[in-house]
Design an enzyme around this catalytic site. Sequence first.
Site, PDB file in Angstrom:
ATOM      1  N   ASP A  13       0.947  -1.240   0.098  1.00  0.00           N
ATOM      2  CA  ASP A  13      -0.060  -0.003  -0.041  1.00  0.00           C
ATOM      3  C   ASP A  13       1.093   1.383   0.094  1.00  0.00           C
ATOM      4  OD1 ASP A  13      -1.498   2.133   0.595  1.00  0.00           O
ATOM      5  OD2 ASP A  13      -2.629   1.378   2.241  1.00  0.00           O
ATOM      6  N   TYR A  92      -3.609   9.542   0.121  1.00  0.00           N
ATOM      7  CA  TYR A  92      -3.583   9.316   1.369  1.00  0.00           C
ATOM      8  C   TYR A  92      -2.322   8.117   1.880  1.00  0.00           C
ATOM      9  CZ  TYR A  92      -4.856   9.035   6.405  1.00  0.00           C
ATOM     10  OH  TYR A  92      -4.730   9.141   7.765  1.00  0.00           O
ATOM     11  N   GLY A 105      18.397  -6.257   0.525  1.00  0.00           N
ATOM     12  CA  GLY A 105      18.425  -7.565   0.125  1.00  0.00           C
ATOM     13  C   GLY A 105      17.242  -8.434   0.153  1.00  0.00           C
ATOM     14  N   TYR A 230       0.762   0.566  14.942  1.00  0.00           N
ATOM     15  CA  TYR A 230      -0.096   0.369  13.697  1.00  0.00           C
ATOM     16  C   TYR A 230      -0.051   1.374  12.786  1.00  0.00           C
ATOM     17  CZ  TYR A 230      -4.307   0.264  11.043  1.00  0.00           C
ATOM     18  OH  TYR A 230      -5.330   0.332  10.013  1.00  0.00           O
ATOM     19  N   LYS A 233      -3.298  -2.289   7.938  1.00  0.00           N
ATOM     20  CA  LYS A 233      -3.464  -3.537   7.904  1.00  0.00           C
ATOM     21  C   LYS A 233      -2.420  -4.214   6.856  1.00  0.00           C
ATOM     22  CE  LYS A 233      -5.212  -5.696  10.323  1.00  0.00           C
ATOM     23  NZ  LYS A 233      -4.766  -6.045  11.479  1.00  0.00           N
TER      24      LYS A 233
END
Length: 367
Positions: A13, A92, A105, A230, A233
């Site tokens: 993401d 975002y 690596g 956090y 996800k």
Amino acid sequence: MADKITLSVIKADVGGYIGHCSVHPALLARAAQRLAKAREDGLIIDGHVSHVGDDINLIMTHRRGEDSADIHEYAWDTFVCCTDEAKCLKLYGAGQDLLADAFSGNVKGMGPGVAEMEFEERASEPVIVFMADKTSPGAWNLPLYRIFADPFNTAGLVIDPRVHAGFAFEVLDLMEHKRILFQCPEEIYDMLVFIGAPGRYCIRKVWSRDSGMIAASSSTQRLSLIAGKYVGKDDPVMIIRCQSGLPAVGEAIEPFSKPHLVPGWMRGSHVGPLMPCSVAQARPSRFDGPPRVVALGFQIAEGRLVGPQDMFEDISFDLARQTANQIAEYMRSMGPFEPHRLPLEDMEYTTLPEVTKKLAGRFEKME
């Protein structure tokens, strides 16, 4: 080893459009250009770019084996290029999954999720690439169990002599960094002790006990365990080979007809149903969800990716989507209460501790 093919699926993401909903077409185009160049240069045999929600998925075939530094570095550089595009568009969370400043690596432990397998091509080589958004790697535990160990799902376990011998499962303990191998069906009950706790234990690979063939591979990277907080996800990926001594295509996708509950959804802090959907439907927006899973089917021919077929585009999964929506409606009615919100021990890697910390001094001891 030159006659073997490696199938690598690497995701990240690097910026959501809009919010955490989808991937901007410009990022997908940049990634596709990079894979086309890699194919021209002979780094890969073939490549395909897709997405689920706000995650870019690079699907590549090559002959460099698993954990190839060249392949992983090219994927990393591709995500960096896409991040630059995301920043220009002010998307975002630009670069959200890139947790390191530079490639070192191997992308494992650096943020992106990876599922890979190396194998000799059969006379016909159908594979399915599963991609999920708004959930974690343990989301694959129940489907993998059903595909490779449940005769009520997979008829081949009963009637196909090559499948009847069962499968071996590699299960990882994500907290202790250990692994254990279970031989099924005789160790099914032992295995269920662990894989029923998907927040800690994940199925990483599955092999045929009859032929020794690799049958499945999943990503097990946990962003919160890498970053210590956090950052989004994990949005796992998974590869499953099908037919000819392995589960049929229909057996591999059948578990997703019954949406099961997975952690993730809004702010990575809620439980919701994993909804099977087409790529076009993989734009989760209700409460940033519910969690989605896409399945792309390919035939591999001399390393070429023939496809994809969008497996969950089939109208026979309409009822599953309806069921997922009904479950989502029910879970949402609970608001900030468990079990819709994750239990407190699972909220330690979210932003909740920052809220509770300022209230710690207000608790008084009781006589």
